[in-house]
Design a protein around this motif. Structure first.
Motif, PDB file in Angstrom:
ATOM      1  N   ASN A  22     -19.366  18.922   0.392  1.00 50.22           N
ATOM      2  CA  ASN A  22     -18.087  18.975  -0.304  1.00 50.22           C
ATOM      3  C   ASN A  22     -16.903  18.621   0.589  1.00 50.22           C
ATOM      4  OD1 ASN A  22     -19.046  19.625  -2.884  1.00 50.22           O
ATOM      5  ND2 ASN A  22     -19.345  21.739  -2.247  1.00 50.22           N
ATOM      6  N   PHE A  23     -17.191  18.197   1.819  1.00 53.01           N
ATOM      7  CA  PHE A  23     -16.151  17.780   2.752  1.00 53.01           C
ATOM      8  C   PHE A  23     -16.330  16.300   3.056  1.00 53.01           C
ATOM      9  CE2 PHE A  23     -16.476  22.306   3.228  1.00 53.01           C
ATOM     10  CZ  PHE A  23     -15.156  22.710   3.360  1.00 53.01           C
ATOM     11  N   LYS A  24     -15.265  15.683   3.525  1.00 52.35           N
ATOM     12  CA  LYS A  24     -15.322  14.259   3.864  1.00 52.35           C
ATOM     13  C   LYS A  24     -16.219  14.065   5.085  1.00 52.35           C
ATOM     14  CE  LYS A  24     -10.661  13.494   2.220  1.00 52.35           C
ATOM     15  NZ  LYS A  24      -9.271  13.496   2.662  1.00 52.35           N
ATOM     16  N   GLY A  74     -12.629  25.397   4.744  1.00 51.77           N
ATOM     17  CA  GLY A  74     -11.412  24.677   4.424  1.00 51.77           C
ATOM     18  C   GLY A  74     -10.396  25.589   3.772  1.00 51.77           C
ATOM     19  N   ASP A  79      -8.949  19.869   0.757  1.00 51.02           N
ATOM     20  CA  ASP A  79     -10.263  19.352   1.140  1.00 51.02           C
ATOM     21  C   ASP A  79     -10.375  19.154   2.654  1.00 51.02           C
ATOM     22  OD1 ASP A  79      -8.678  17.154   1.486  1.00 51.02           O
ATOM     23  OD2 ASP A  79      -9.878  15.806   0.258  1.00 51.02           O
ATOM     24  N   ASP A  80      -9.594  19.913   3.400  1.00 51.22           N
ATOM     25  CA  ASP A  80      -9.599  19.796   4.856  1.00 51.22           C
ATOM     26  C   ASP A  80     -10.779  20.565   5.460  1.00 51.22           C
ATOM     27  OD1 ASP A  80      -8.575  22.229   3.963  1.00 51.22           O
ATOM     28  OD2 ASP A  80      -7.077  22.385   5.531  1.00 51.22           O
TER      29      ASP A  80
END
Length: 174
Positions: A22-24, A74, A79-80
């Protein structure tokens, strides 16, 4: 055995702990590219995004096999990627496990200071762990954070927490 897939997201007052998927991927790569974190974790530095993608796939395979819980941390509503947190290395009776957290040297200490007690409470009250061992410690401040949260140093230098020391404390209610 418990189904680990259901344990996400876990929320604290200001942060979400969710699957790495779910994170970049580029943010995960940035963290896995940090030399101090890689050295503390005893792994090579990721230099290519394909290495990081392979790590995320392996991490999720461990979750789906009920062998580990590996989270990105995060800010709620963003979305960090601020840090990572994991519970892994479960004993055969599922009563003991290793916890590991990692954050960049520049990270706000408040992040892990809020997340660690929340996850200790989760591990004790939801997973039923009776003992936790601190995994690879990245920053000296992390060691102090473990000690401030009822981990004690053993004769071999390992940090260990016993559930009986926190189970009734309000800070660790889940």
């Amino acid at each position: 055995m418990q189904n680990f897939e259901k344990y996400h997201p876990i929320m604290s007052r200001h942060y979400n702990l969710d699957w790495l998927t779910n994170f970049k991927l580029k943010d995960i790569l940035a963290m896995r590219h940090m030399r101090d974190i890689a050295i503390a974790q005893g792994r090579p530095i990721d230099t290519e995004i394909t290495e990081t993608a392979h790590f995320v796939n392996r991490a999720m395979a461990l979750v789906m096999a009920n062998r580990a819980l590996l989270y990105g941390v995060g800010t709620r509503g963003a979305d960090d990627l601020l840090a990572t947190f994991g519970i892994y290395g479960f004993s055969t009776d599922q009563r003991c496990a290793t916890v590991r957290m990692a954050a960049p040297a520049t990270a706000d200490p408040a992040v892990l200071a809020e997340v660690l007690p929340r996850m200790i409470g989760f591990a004790v009250h939801e997973l039923g762990l009776t003992r936790m061992v601190a995994g690879q410690i990245v920053r000296p401040a992390d060691r102090e954070l473990y000690l401030a949260n009822h981990f004690t140093e053993q004769s071999d230098g390992q940090l260990e927490l016993h559930a009986e020391d926190v189970v009734d404390l309000p800070t660790y209610r889940f």
